[in-house]
Write an enzyme that holds these catalytic residues in place. Structure first.
Site, PDB file in Angstrom:
ATOM      1  N   HIS A  14       0.739  -1.388   0.094  1.00 40.01           N
ATOM      2  CA  HIS A  14      -0.025   0.219   0.036  1.00 40.01           C
ATOM      3  C   HIS A  14       1.038   1.219  -0.215  1.00 40.01           C
ATOM      4  CE1 HIS A  14      -3.667   2.191   1.502  1.00 40.01           C
ATOM      5  NE2 HIS A  14      -2.765   3.188   1.470  1.00 40.01           N
ATOM      6  N   HIS A  16       1.273   5.589  -1.924  1.00 41.34           N
ATOM      7  CA  HIS A  16       0.889   6.631  -2.653  1.00 41.34           C
ATOM      8  C   HIS A  16       2.168   7.001  -3.287  1.00 41.34           C
ATOM      9  CE1 HIS A  16      -3.065   6.851  -0.647  1.00 41.34           C
ATOM     10  NE2 HIS A  16      -2.627   6.298   0.452  1.00 41.34           N
ATOM     11  N   LYS A 100      -9.711  -0.658  -5.331  1.00 38.78           N
ATOM     12  CA  LYS A 100      -9.620   0.154  -4.114  1.00 38.78           C
ATOM     13  C   LYS A 100     -11.022   0.689  -3.798  1.00 38.78           C
ATOM     14  CE  LYS A 100      -8.003   2.683  -0.781  1.00 38.78           C
ATOM     15  NZ  LYS A 100      -6.865   2.451   0.345  1.00 38.78           N
ATOM     16  N   HIS A 137     -10.302   1.131   2.543  1.00 35.84           N
ATOM     17  CA  HIS A 137     -10.045   2.069   3.548  1.00 35.84           C
ATOM     18  C   HIS A 137     -11.293   1.805   4.255  1.00 35.84           C
ATOM     19  CE1 HIS A 137      -8.610   6.244   4.857  1.00 35.84           C
ATOM     20  NE2 HIS A 137      -9.717   5.896   5.626  1.00 35.84           N
ATOM     21  N   HIS A 175      -4.154  -0.548   6.153  1.00 35.24           N
ATOM     22  CA  HIS A 175      -3.764   0.405   7.513  1.00 35.24           C
ATOM     23  C   HIS A 175      -4.727   0.230   8.718  1.00 35.24           C
ATOM     24  CE1 HIS A 175      -6.917   2.931   5.524  1.00 35.24           C
ATOM     25  NE2 HIS A 175      -5.748   3.184   4.532  1.00 35.24           N
ATOM     26  N   ASP A 248       1.685   2.871   3.545  1.00 39.90           N
ATOM     27  CA  ASP A 248       0.772   4.032   3.482  1.00 39.90           C
ATOM     28  C   ASP A 248       1.674   5.183   3.370  1.00 39.90           C
ATOM     29  OD1 ASP A 248      -1.736   5.256   2.963  1.00 39.90           O
ATOM     30  OD2 ASP A 248      -2.146   5.369   4.919  1.00 39.90           O
TER      31      ASP A 248
HETATM   32  O1  DOR Z   1      -3.194   9.646   5.826  1.00 38.89           O
HETATM   33  C1  DOR Z   1      -3.686   9.488   4.553  1.00 38.89           C
HETATM   34  N1  DOR Z   1      -3.060   9.771   3.495  1.00 38.89           N
HETATM   35  N2  DOR Z   1      -4.453   8.406   4.613  1.00 38.89           N
HETATM   36  C2  DOR Z   1      -5.076   8.004   3.314  1.00 38.89           C
HETATM   37  O2  DOR Z   1      -6.071   6.993   3.382  1.00 38.89           O
HETATM   38  C3  DOR Z   1      -4.886   8.874   2.027  1.00 38.89           C
HETATM   39  C4  DOR Z   1      -3.665   9.215   2.133  1.00 38.89           C
HETATM   40  C5  DOR Z   1      -3.357  10.358   0.973  1.00 38.89           C
HETATM   41  O3  DOR Z   1      -3.492  10.123  -0.060  1.00 38.89           O
HETATM   42  O4  DOR Z   1      -2.642  11.227   1.530  1.00 38.89           O
HETATM   43 ZN    ZN Z   2      -3.311   5.160   2.044  1.00 38.49          ZN
END
Ligand code: DOR
Ligand code: ZN
Length: 345
Positions: A14, A16, A100, A137, A175, A248
């Site tokens: 997971h 980003h 997702k 999520h 998470h 995450d």
């Molecule tokens: O803290 C987070 N940031 N939780 C999420 O679910 C998304 C992520 C983000 O894309 O910034």
């Molecule tokens: Zn995330």
């Protein structure tokens, strides 16, 4: 002699990676430690088509430094109007590894998310049929539910009924932050697993709120009470195949974090393995580190484990206060601290 630990190369289930300059700035950190990563689709606009997934994958590959082997595993962002056949096609073509579920309004770029799982029952049925993983999520978004209760209420109101309705659906409860989630996943059948972030193993909600508001400890789901952190540490280090690594890592610029309405997300990619390993060491569970980091995830996704190995040395690792990326400044998790292990590749 320096103590070392050598394990099969881990994957991040997971992450980003963002887009544009930020993508170019952060991808190397993930690719340096991990062979593969499940890449979140919450871009603007979100990745909802096979074409968009393929194009994003190409942009990620272009951001991987030369000489590094890294495979992004793409995810499809589910919306109320998603076409189940698009998801089936993306999975069959090897573009989408998972889909997702963002409850609408739960977090960063979730405005196009799902307003009720009943709206996506068709696509979930297809996913159960083809064995495609649903990444969840797990937070309800109703204004009347306290933010610290949103995960526990999600289990009761959404996840348990969903799995009762579609018992074969493969679900990664992502998470997780509560003892409730640990218990739910432990009690569920083998098609339900969870990822755990480094931050939720290291910090409880005090880290966000004691001695001043600390935006760099703010992510979603938010860190909870100490008893929940301890439950997560027990789960992660237990050796159970139901729990595996998912950072995450969610970069936002320092300015976007240090703001009157700071963004949710902790940038932990640069020292992710060092951070996780500190927990396994403290819990006397070094023998379970490889399972959590490198074996349980591939087993759940039905993918081969990585053939190459990585080593961490027991040597001080000073985490910088800031990291430059994408022409901007990021504050990493553990900024200014020293960890006891160093990734040596
Ligand atoms: O803290 C987070 N940031 N939780 C999420 O679910 C998304 C992520 C983000 O894309 O910034
Ligand atoms: Zn995330």
């Amino acid at each position: 002699m320096t103590q070392t630990i050598t394990i099969r190369r881990p994957d991040d289930w997971h992450v980003h990676l963002r887009d544009g300059a930020m993508l170019e700035g952060v991808t190397a950190f993930t690719a340096r430690q991990f062979a593969r990563a499940i890449v979140m689709p919450n871009l603007t606009p979100p990745v909802t088509t096979v074409e968009a997934g393929e194009a994003y994958r190409t942009r990620i590959m272009a951001a991987v430094p030369e000489g590094i082997r890294f495979t992004p595993l793409m995810t499809c962002y589910l919306t109320d109007n998603i076409d189940p056949e698009e998801v089936r096609r993306g999975f069959a073509a090897g573009v989408f590894t998972a889909a997702k579920l963002y409850p609408a309004g739960a977090t960063t770029n979730s405005d196009s998310g799902v307003t009720g799982v009943a709206n996506i029952r068709g696509v979930l049925e297809v996913m159960a049929e083809i064995g495609m993983v649903l990444c969840v999520h797990g937070e309800v978004t109703s204004a009347e539910i306290d933010i610290f209760d949103r995960e526990a209420v999600f289990i009761e109101q959404v996840l348990a009924p969903l799995l009762a309705d579609l018992p074969d659906l493969k679900v990664v409860f992502e998470h997780i932050t509560t003892e409730d989630a640990v218990r739910f996943v432990e009690a569920a059948p083998a098609n339900v697993a969870a990822t755990i972030t480094p931050q939720h193993l290291h910090i409880n909600r005090n880290a966000m709120l004691v001695g001043g508001m600390r935006p760099h400890a703010y992510c979603l789901p938010v860190a909870k009470r100490e008893k929940h952190r301890l439950a997560l540490r027990r789960a992660a280090t237990s050796g159970s195949a139901k729990f595996f690594l998912g950072t995450d890592s969610a970069p936002h610029t320092r300015a976007a974090k240090e703001s009157a309405c700071g963004c949710a997300g902790i940038f932990n990619a640069p020292y992710a393995l060092e951070s996780y390993l500190a927990v396994f060491e403290a819990e006397n569970a070094l023998d379970h580190f490889e399972g959590f980091a490198s074996l349980h995830g591939p087993a759940f996704y039905g993918l081969p484990v990585n053939e190459d190995m990585v080593t961490l040395e027991q040597r001080e690792c000073a985490i910088p206060d800031t990291i430059a990326a994408g022409g901007d400044v990021l504050v990493p998790f553990h900024a200014g601290q020293t960890l006891g292990w160093t990734f040596s590749g």
